[in-house]
Design a protein around this motif. Sequence first.
Motif, PDB file in Angstrom:
ATOM      1  N   THR A 153      75.827  59.669  -9.821  1.00 29.70           N
ATOM      2  CA  THR A 153      74.339  60.151  -9.701  1.00 29.70           C
ATOM      3  C   THR A 153      73.652  58.644 -10.224  1.00 29.70           C
ATOM      4  O   THR A 153      72.502  58.606  -9.344  1.00 29.70           O
ATOM      5  CB  THR A 153      73.803  60.974 -10.907  1.00 29.70           C
ATOM      6  OG1 THR A 153      74.539  60.602 -11.940  1.00 29.70           O
ATOM      7  CG2 THR A 153      74.392  62.312 -10.541  1.00 29.70           C
TER       8      THR A 153
ATOM      9  N   THR B 146      82.486  60.745 -10.597  1.00 30.62           N
ATOM     10  CA  THR B 146      81.986  61.656 -11.359  1.00 30.62           C
ATOM     11  C   THR B 146      81.209  61.196 -12.711  1.00 30.62           C
ATOM     12  O   THR B 146      80.324  61.762 -12.972  1.00 30.62           O
ATOM     13  CB  THR B 146      83.399  62.427 -12.102  1.00 30.62           C
ATOM     14  OG1 THR B 146      84.178  62.950 -11.141  1.00 30.62           O
ATOM     15  CG2 THR B 146      83.088  63.322 -13.121  1.00 30.62           C
TER      16      THR B 146
ATOM     17  N   SER C 137      77.857  67.170  -4.094  1.00 32.15           N
ATOM     18  CA  SER C 137      77.589  67.770  -5.060  1.00 32.15           C
ATOM     19  C   SER C 137      76.321  67.098  -5.779  1.00 32.15           C
ATOM     20  O   SER C 137      75.629  67.680  -6.434  1.00 32.15           O
ATOM     21  CB  SER C 137      78.581  68.279  -6.079  1.00 32.15           C
ATOM     22  OG  SER C 137      78.879  67.311  -6.894  1.00 32.15           O
ATOM     23  N   GLN C 138      76.555  65.808  -5.910  1.00 31.06           N
ATOM     24  CA  GLN C 138      75.176  65.065  -6.541  1.00 31.06           C
ATOM     25  C   GLN C 138      73.936  64.621  -5.618  1.00 31.06           C
ATOM     26  O   GLN C 138      73.290  64.009  -6.046  1.00 31.06           O
ATOM     27  CB  GLN C 138      75.853  63.746  -6.857  1.00 31.06           C
ATOM     28  CG  GLN C 138      76.880  63.804  -8.257  1.00 31.06           C
ATOM     29  CD  GLN C 138      77.874  62.721  -8.552  1.00 31.06           C
ATOM     30  OE1 GLN C 138      77.653  61.733  -7.720  1.00 31.06           O
ATOM     31  NE2 GLN C 138      78.359  62.757  -9.751  1.00 31.06           N
TER      32      GLN C 138
END
Length: 370
Positions: A135, A131, A173-174
Motif C-alpha cells: 500500500t 503484504t 486487494s490493495q
Amino acid sequence: MDEATVRNQKRTELNLERQLHRKAEIDINRTGLGEMLQEAQEIENITSQEIKGLASRIKRRKHADAKDLLKLSYGFQQSAENISVFLRITGSINVIVKALTGQSSELQELAGECLCNLTLGDEVCCEKVATFAGTYLITFLENLNNQQINSTCIWTLQNIISSGVKSMKVLSSQGIVARFIHLLSETGNDLLYTEILLAIDLILEYKFDFISKDLVLVQLLPIISSKKPQLNSLKVLYKCLFLIRFETLHQNTLIQVTNHCIESFAATLRQMSHTTRCAETVLAVRILANLVATNEAPYSNMLLSESQQRNVELANLFNANSEAGHIQICREFLWLFGNLHIAANQLQLEHIELANLLQNLNVPEVLVCC
C-alpha cells in the motif's frame, strides 16, 4: 511456451535490468554521504551471517540508520540466500517499512532500494514485501517531488507483479489496478507513465484474472489510445485487443486506437527513425491489420482517410523498411495491405488511394518469391 514460463522470462529480464544499474543508482543518489560511499565499496561480499546479525539488531532497536539500510541493500542484491535469511527474522521487514514511511527523505530512498532488492528474491519474498509494503509503494507513486522514490517504487511493484499469482493477488486487494489506471489518466510524468504501462503489461500476462474485460474496454483502451504513442503503449494496446479478440470496440475507441497507431507511423516518418522504432512499427501494423480483418469493410476507408489526413504515406514507410532490410516488418505490412484489399473488394469498389499505394511498393525479393 506456457504462461508461467513467459512470466518467468519477463521477470528474469526485469531482474537482470534492475541488478545492472542498482548499484549505480545507489551511489549516484548518495551524494551527501561521502564516507558511506567508501564503506559501500568495502561491502561487496556480505555473508548471510552478517545479514542475520544486522536483521536481528535493527529488529531489536526498531530502527535502521542509513548505514544499516545501505548494507542491507547491497547484501540483498548479492544473493538470494541473504534475502531469505533476512526475511526469516520476523519483524525485520517492518523496520525497513518504518524507514520508508518516515520523515527522512534519505532513509526513505535507502529503504525503497532495500525493498526493491528484496523483490529480486522468489515469490515468497515478493509476497511478503507486497503484504507489508504494498500500500505504501502504491501511494508513493504519486509523490512526484522525489523522482528516485517514485522510480524505485514502480520498479519494486513490477518485480512483485511478475513474481507470481499470490503476490499479484495481494497487490490487487490493495487496489493497484485502480491506482494505475488513475495515474495513466492523470500523470504528467512521462517516465512514470512509461513504467506504469510496463506494469500493466505484466498484469495482463494473467489475462482477465485481475483486469476485467469491461475495464479494458471502458478505461484502458480509451485512456492509452488518447495519449502520445510509444513502445509500451502499443504493447499494452496490442495485448488488450488480443485478449478481447479485437472485437466489441466502441466506435470512438476504435478511431482513437487507429489514430494512435497512425501517429506512431507519423513520428517514425518525421524523425526518419524507422531503423530504431522497429518494434513499435510491428505492433502498430499488427493492431491495424487485425482491426481491418475483424471490423466491417468501411473501417478500411476510415483507416486510409485518417492516414491521408496525417500525411502518413504507408508506401513510404514500407519502402523505407524494405530498403533497410526489415523483412519481418515488410511481411507484416503486406498482411495489412492484403486485408485492406479484401475489404475494398467487399465494398465492391476500387479504392484509388489503395491502388496507388500497392503500385508504389518496393517489395523485397525474398517476399516476392513466397
